[in-house]
Design a protein around this motif. Sequence first.
Motif, PDB file in Angstrom:
ATOM      1  N   LYS A 101     -37.607 -30.316 -42.641  1.00 39.69           N
ATOM      2  CA  LYS A 101     -38.183 -31.424 -43.814  1.00 39.69           C
ATOM      3  C   LYS A 101     -40.109 -30.833 -43.165  1.00 39.69           C
ATOM      4  CE  LYS A 101     -34.685 -34.255 -45.664  1.00 39.69           C
ATOM      5  NZ  LYS A 101     -33.626 -34.817 -45.783  1.00 39.69           N
ATOM      6  N   ASP A 102     -40.167 -31.359 -42.119  1.00 38.17           N
ATOM      7  CA  ASP A 102     -41.311 -31.730 -41.759  1.00 38.17           C
ATOM      8  C   ASP A 102     -42.449 -30.455 -41.625  1.00 38.17           C
ATOM      9  OD1 ASP A 102     -40.716 -34.468 -39.951  1.00 38.17           O
ATOM     10  OD2 ASP A 102     -40.395 -33.208 -38.181  1.00 38.17           O
ATOM     11  N   ALA A 148     -28.310 -30.922 -38.001  1.00 41.76           N
ATOM     12  CA  ALA A 148     -29.463 -31.838 -38.420  1.00 41.76           C
ATOM     13  C   ALA A 148     -30.507 -32.188 -37.696  1.00 41.76           C
ATOM     14  CB  ALA A 148     -28.548 -33.414 -37.870  1.00 41.76           C
ATOM     15  N   GLU A 149     -30.793 -31.304 -36.607  1.00 41.83           N
ATOM     16  CA  GLU A 149     -32.397 -31.295 -35.796  1.00 41.83           C
ATOM     17  C   GLU A 149     -32.976 -30.176 -36.478  1.00 41.83           C
ATOM     18  OE1 GLU A 149     -33.870 -32.799 -33.081  1.00 41.83           O
ATOM     19  OE2 GLU A 149     -32.175 -34.179 -33.528  1.00 41.83           O
ATOM     20  N   TRP A 197     -30.196 -27.632 -48.435  1.00 41.31           N
ATOM     21  CA  TRP A 197     -30.279 -27.229 -46.947  1.00 41.31           C
ATOM     22  C   TRP A 197     -28.422 -27.204 -47.063  1.00 41.31           C
ATOM     23  CZ3 TRP A 197     -32.444 -26.402 -42.383  1.00 41.31           C
ATOM     24  CH2 TRP A 197     -31.454 -26.786 -41.402  1.00 41.31           C
ATOM     25  N   ALA A 225     -39.840 -31.881 -48.226  1.00 43.24           N
ATOM     26  CA  ALA A 225     -39.092 -32.352 -47.686  1.00 43.24           C
ATOM     27  C   ALA A 225     -37.711 -32.561 -48.187  1.00 43.24           C
ATOM     28  CB  ALA A 225     -39.168 -33.727 -46.639  1.00 43.24           C
ATOM     29  N   ARG A 228     -32.694 -29.418 -39.887  1.00 43.57           N
ATOM     30  CA  ARG A 228     -32.715 -29.946 -40.819  1.00 43.57           C
ATOM     31  C   ARG A 228     -34.217 -31.143 -40.937  1.00 43.57           C
ATOM     32  NH1 ARG A 228     -30.395 -34.602 -44.061  1.00 43.57           N
ATOM     33  NH2 ARG A 228     -30.531 -33.639 -46.485  1.00 43.57           N
ATOM     34  N   ARG A 229     -34.331 -31.739 -39.972  1.00 44.32           N
ATOM     35  CA  ARG A 229     -35.390 -33.088 -39.810  1.00 44.32           C
ATOM     36  C   ARG A 229     -36.750 -31.275 -40.214  1.00 44.32           C
ATOM     37  NH1 ARG A 229     -37.975 -33.871 -36.106  1.00 44.32           N
ATOM     38  NH2 ARG A 229     -36.909 -32.308 -34.546  1.00 44.32           N
ATOM     39  N   GLY A 289     -33.693 -30.800 -48.057  1.00 49.84           N
ATOM     40  CA  GLY A 289     -32.935 -31.464 -47.516  1.00 49.84           C
ATOM     41  C   GLY A 289     -31.695 -30.666 -49.303  1.00 49.84           C
TER      42      GLY A 289
END
Length: 327
Positions: A105-106, A98-99, A86, A79, A101-102, A83
């Motif tokens: 990572k998941d 940002a959504e 990114w 994860a 990116r999260r 970042g």
Amino acid sequence: MEQLGFDFGVMPRRLMKVTPARLSTFEDCPRRYRLAYVDRPTPQRTGAWAHSTLGAVVHNALRALFDLPAAERTPGRAAALVGRHWTGAGFADSDQAAEYRRLAKDWAARYVSEHDVSDEPRGVERWVSAPAAGGDGPPSMIVEGRADRIDERDGELVVVDYKTGRRAPDEPEARSSQALALYAVAAERTLHTPCRRVELHHLPSGTVVAAEHTADSLRRQLTRAEETAGDLQQATDKLADGGDPDELFPARTGRRCSWCDFRPSCSAGQQAAPAARSWDLLAPLRDDPGDADGADGDGGSAGGERGEGGTPERAAAGVDRSSGGVS
């Protein structure tokens, strides 16, 4: 005594160099191939696409993960690598970026938690190459490309291709993928180890699908590649001799024209379909039945060679005249 004669006026045939990305581009739309790989200077393109950015980031993160010692290949580190790599290019705004990116990572963390990543791959982003032919004759081309990952399991190689698109792949897609088949042929020759198994790993859904090739199924894919490469080379040679570029490389219009990189330089594509927004092909933020019209939106699909930095191949290298073929 009769002396042996040598005809120095006959040059041996040079082998065409082909990659899955270029073959696929020509099959999908010869006009797009010409704009990407032949015309110089390179015609105007669209800006960045968010789905390509997303795919490149995930590929870069997984590549960096396998550069680490096995003990450090943890979900948290995967994860963090997303970042680190990114970029928000192509997204609607900072909130959407940002959504995703999260979300990315998941995906990466879940992938590492669900798969054994402790073994050392035989190759990560490995360039593989092999002389090949569609039939039993001498080689007619050199197939080459960059495979996402090449594992070795039980003494045989496995080609792994990461997917980040809108829909999960299925087994027929893995089996019919020309790119995966050509990677298998080239990996076996480059690494001197048998290779028949190919896999698609779809990070958004966690889906893994595999196909086991046979000598016959690989030969069929090589025959198809050989035919496409021959058509491509013939069109390129006729263009060099003064042929009409639009006749030799016709546009194949359709819904894909909405998100073609060369839409700004193709009037036929502009007339065929409305322009897509740069974020329209992103994988959905929630469960979605997929795109029945074939808009995969995959920034890291098989056959799309990535250049330095892991971004999808956009630099148009054109026809390799030194090798007499398609690079």
